[in-house]
Design a protein around this motif. Structure first.
Motif, PDB file in Angstrom:
ATOM      1  N   TYR A   1       0.927  -1.073   0.027  1.00 19.32           N
ATOM      2  CA  TYR A   1      -0.039  -0.141  -0.057  1.00 19.32           C
ATOM      3  C   TYR A   1       0.890   1.294  -0.100  1.00 19.32           C
ATOM      4  N   ARG A   2       1.972   1.335   0.730  1.00 21.08           N
ATOM      5  CA  ARG A   2       2.597   2.470   1.079  1.00 21.08           C
ATOM      6  C   ARG A   2       3.456   2.695  -0.511  1.00 21.08           C
ATOM      7  N   SER A   3       4.057   1.518  -0.963  1.00 21.39           N
ATOM      8  CA  SER A   3       4.909   1.633  -2.112  1.00 21.39           C
ATOM      9  C   SER A   3       4.058   2.399  -3.284  1.00 21.39           C
ATOM     10  N   VAL A   4       2.827   1.740  -3.381  1.00 24.59           N
ATOM     11  CA  VAL A   4       2.176   2.146  -4.433  1.00 24.59           C
ATOM     12  C   VAL A   4       1.643   3.824  -4.462  1.00 24.59           C
ATOM     13  N   ILE A   5       1.414   4.216  -3.344  1.00 26.13           N
ATOM     14  CA  ILE A   5       1.173   5.545  -2.951  1.00 26.13           C
ATOM     15  C   ILE A   5       2.276   6.281  -2.911  1.00 26.13           C
ATOM     16  N   LEU A   6       3.638   5.807  -2.594  1.00 27.94           N
ATOM     17  CA  LEU A   6       4.623   6.780  -2.792  1.00 27.94           C
ATOM     18  C   LEU A   6       5.339   6.658  -4.471  1.00 27.94           C
ATOM     19  N   GLY A   7       5.049   5.570  -5.281  1.00 27.35           N
ATOM     20  CA  GLY A   7       5.253   5.490  -6.382  1.00 27.35           C
ATOM     21  C   GLY A   7       4.525   6.313  -7.423  1.00 27.35           C
ATOM     22  N   PHE A   8       3.020   6.593  -7.147  1.00 21.37           N
ATOM     23  CA  PHE A   8       2.331   7.609  -7.942  1.00 21.37           C
ATOM     24  C   PHE A   8       2.714   9.050  -7.572  1.00 21.37           C
ATOM     25  N   LEU A   9       3.134   9.218  -6.230  1.00 19.65           N
ATOM     26  CA  LEU A   9       3.406  10.710  -5.789  1.00 19.65           C
ATOM     27  C   LEU A   9       4.872  10.575  -6.441  1.00 19.65           C
ATOM     28  N   PHE A  10       5.825  10.064  -6.558  1.00 14.45           N
ATOM     29  CA  PHE A  10       6.955  10.105  -7.168  1.00 14.45           C
ATOM     30  C   PHE A  10       6.714  10.318  -8.856  1.00 14.45           C
ATOM     31  N   SER A  11       5.831   9.623  -9.404  1.00 16.50           N
ATOM     32  CA  SER A  11       5.480   9.697 -10.910  1.00 16.50           C
ATOM     33  C   SER A  11       5.002  11.381 -10.947  1.00 16.50           C
ATOM     34  N   ALA A  12       3.911  11.527 -10.144  1.00 21.03           N
ATOM     35  CA  ALA A  12       3.416  12.919  -9.951  1.00 21.03           C
ATOM     36  C   ALA A  12       4.320  14.242  -9.960  1.00 21.03           C
ATOM     37  N   VAL A  13       5.254  13.857  -8.935  1.00 20.96           N
ATOM     38  CA  VAL A  13       6.358  14.838  -8.828  1.00 20.96           C
ATOM     39  C   VAL A  13       7.213  15.094 -10.100  1.00 20.96           C
ATOM     40  N   VAL A  14       7.649  13.878 -10.551  1.00 20.61           N
ATOM     41  CA  VAL A  14       8.577  14.211 -11.756  1.00 20.61           C
ATOM     42  C   VAL A  14       7.743  14.735 -13.028  1.00 20.61           C
ATOM     43  N   TYR A  15       6.435  14.253 -13.204  1.00 23.70           N
ATOM     44  CA  TYR A  15       5.611  14.985 -13.985  1.00 23.70           C
ATOM     45  C   TYR A  15       5.629  16.533 -13.860  1.00 23.70           C
ATOM     46  N   ALA A  16       5.118  16.929 -12.700  1.00 27.51           N
ATOM     47  CA  ALA A  16       5.164  18.371 -12.215  1.00 27.51           C
ATOM     48  C   ALA A  16       6.676  19.228 -12.694  1.00 27.51           C
ATOM     49  N   ILE A  17       7.490  18.532 -12.168  1.00 30.39           N
ATOM     50  CA  ILE A  17       8.992  19.225 -12.659  1.00 30.39           C
ATOM     51  C   ILE A  17       9.055  19.447 -13.847  1.00 30.39           C
ATOM     52  N   ASN A  18       8.827  18.277 -14.873  1.00 30.27           N
ATOM     53  CA  ASN A  18       9.109  18.389 -16.223  1.00 30.27           C
ATOM     54  C   ASN A  18       8.005  19.434 -16.848  1.00 30.27           C
ATOM     55  N   VAL A  19       6.943  19.514 -16.283  1.00 31.01           N
ATOM     56  CA  VAL A  19       5.913  20.702 -16.802  1.00 31.01           C
ATOM     57  C   VAL A  19       6.441  22.146 -16.569  1.00 31.01           C
ATOM     58  N   PHE A  20       6.870  22.071 -15.384  1.00 32.61           N
ATOM     59  CA  PHE A  20       7.313  23.634 -14.994  1.00 32.61           C
ATOM     60  C   PHE A  20       8.447  24.022 -15.415  1.00 32.61           C
ATOM     61  N   SER A  21       9.157  23.099 -15.807  1.00 37.57           N
ATOM     62  CA  SER A  21      10.744  23.102 -16.315  1.00 37.57           C
ATOM     63  C   SER A  21      10.837  23.223 -17.805  1.00 37.57           C
ATOM     64  N   SER A  22       9.593  22.946 -18.642  1.00 37.19           N
ATOM     65  CA  SER A  22       9.494  22.934 -19.931  1.00 37.19           C
ATOM     66  C   SER A  22      10.371  21.781 -20.504  1.00 37.19           C
ATOM     67  N   ASN A  23      10.701  20.859 -19.656  1.00 38.33           N
ATOM     68  CA  ASN A  23      11.806  19.631 -20.111  1.00 38.33           C
ATOM     69  C   ASN A  23      10.727  18.559 -20.697  1.00 38.33           C
ATOM     70  N   GLU A  24      10.514  18.642 -21.982  1.00 36.94           N
ATOM     71  CA  GLU A  24       9.940  17.442 -22.634  1.00 36.94           C
ATOM     72  C   GLU A  24      10.405  16.391 -22.984  1.00 36.94           C
ATOM     73  N   GLY A  25       9.756  14.999 -22.764  1.00 38.26           N
ATOM     74  CA  GLY A  25      10.414  13.929 -23.144  1.00 38.26           C
ATOM     75  C   GLY A  25      11.193  13.235 -21.987  1.00 38.26           C
ATOM     76  N   ASN A  26      11.105  13.641 -20.969  1.00 38.92           N
ATOM     77  CA  ASN A  26      11.774  13.241 -19.837  1.00 38.92           C
ATOM     78  C   ASN A  26      10.686  12.750 -18.619  1.00 38.92           C
ATOM     79  N   TYR A  27       9.922  11.862 -18.926  1.00 41.32           N
ATOM     80  CA  TYR A  27       8.942  11.443 -17.939  1.00 41.32           C
ATOM     81  C   TYR A  27       9.157  10.167 -17.507  1.00 41.32           C
ATOM     82  N   THR A  28       8.374   9.875 -16.402  1.00 42.43           N
ATOM     83  CA  THR A  28       8.681   8.338 -15.728  1.00 42.43           C
ATOM     84  C   THR A  28       7.802   7.257 -16.697  1.00 42.43           C
TER      85      THR A  28
END
Length: 136
Positions: A81-108
């Motif tokens: 349960y904890r690992s799935v929650i942290l996994g999706f948080l990790f994915s969302a954080v990586v996505y948000a960083i890439n959106v705000f830094s205009s770094n395309e093509g570097n998603y999880t």
């Protein structure tokens, strides 16, 4: 449990035999090392190795412990349960960083997400299990 066979099914998880952990360790090491040695990288990434390493982590995660009981099953459930929650948080954080830094093509990728979830699961499971055993 003869009166209610459904309860017996939910008390015990169906897992691989315990020796699958060793097979999983071999798969993980082969996936982590062999593609670099054989030059099997695609565009500088180790796609084949990630798949093999994920298979190894899967075997490690879903193989029995020598002392499998209801407490270990509960620890498994909470760790997953904890690992799935942290996994999706990790994915969302990586996505948000890439959106705000205009770094395309570097998603999880899904493979990287699965590897992250399995690694967090293993880390959480064994830390929690060692804490429980040290308290006894």
């Amino acid at each position: 449990t003869k009166d209610n066979p459904e309860k017996a099914v939910f008390k015990k998880l169906i897992l691989f035999p315990s020796w699958f952990k060793y097979l999983g360790i071999v798969f993980f090491l082969v996936g982590a090392i062999l593609p670099f040695e054989l030059g099997l990288l695609y565009e500088g990434k180790n796609f084949l190795g990630l798949q093999i390493a994920n298979m190894g982590l899967f075997l490690i995660c879903f193989s029995r412990d020598k002392n499998e009981d209801e407490m270990i099953n509960l620890v498994r459930l909470k760790s997953f349960y904890r690992s799935v929650i942290l996994g999706f948080l990790f994915s969302a954080v990586v996505y948000a960083i890439n959106v705000f830094s205009s770094n395309e093509g570097n998603y999880t990728s899904a493979t990287e997400l699965v590897m992250f979830i399995l690694l967090v699961y293993l880390f959480n499971f064994y830390i929690t299990k060692s804490r429980i055993r040290s308290e006894k």
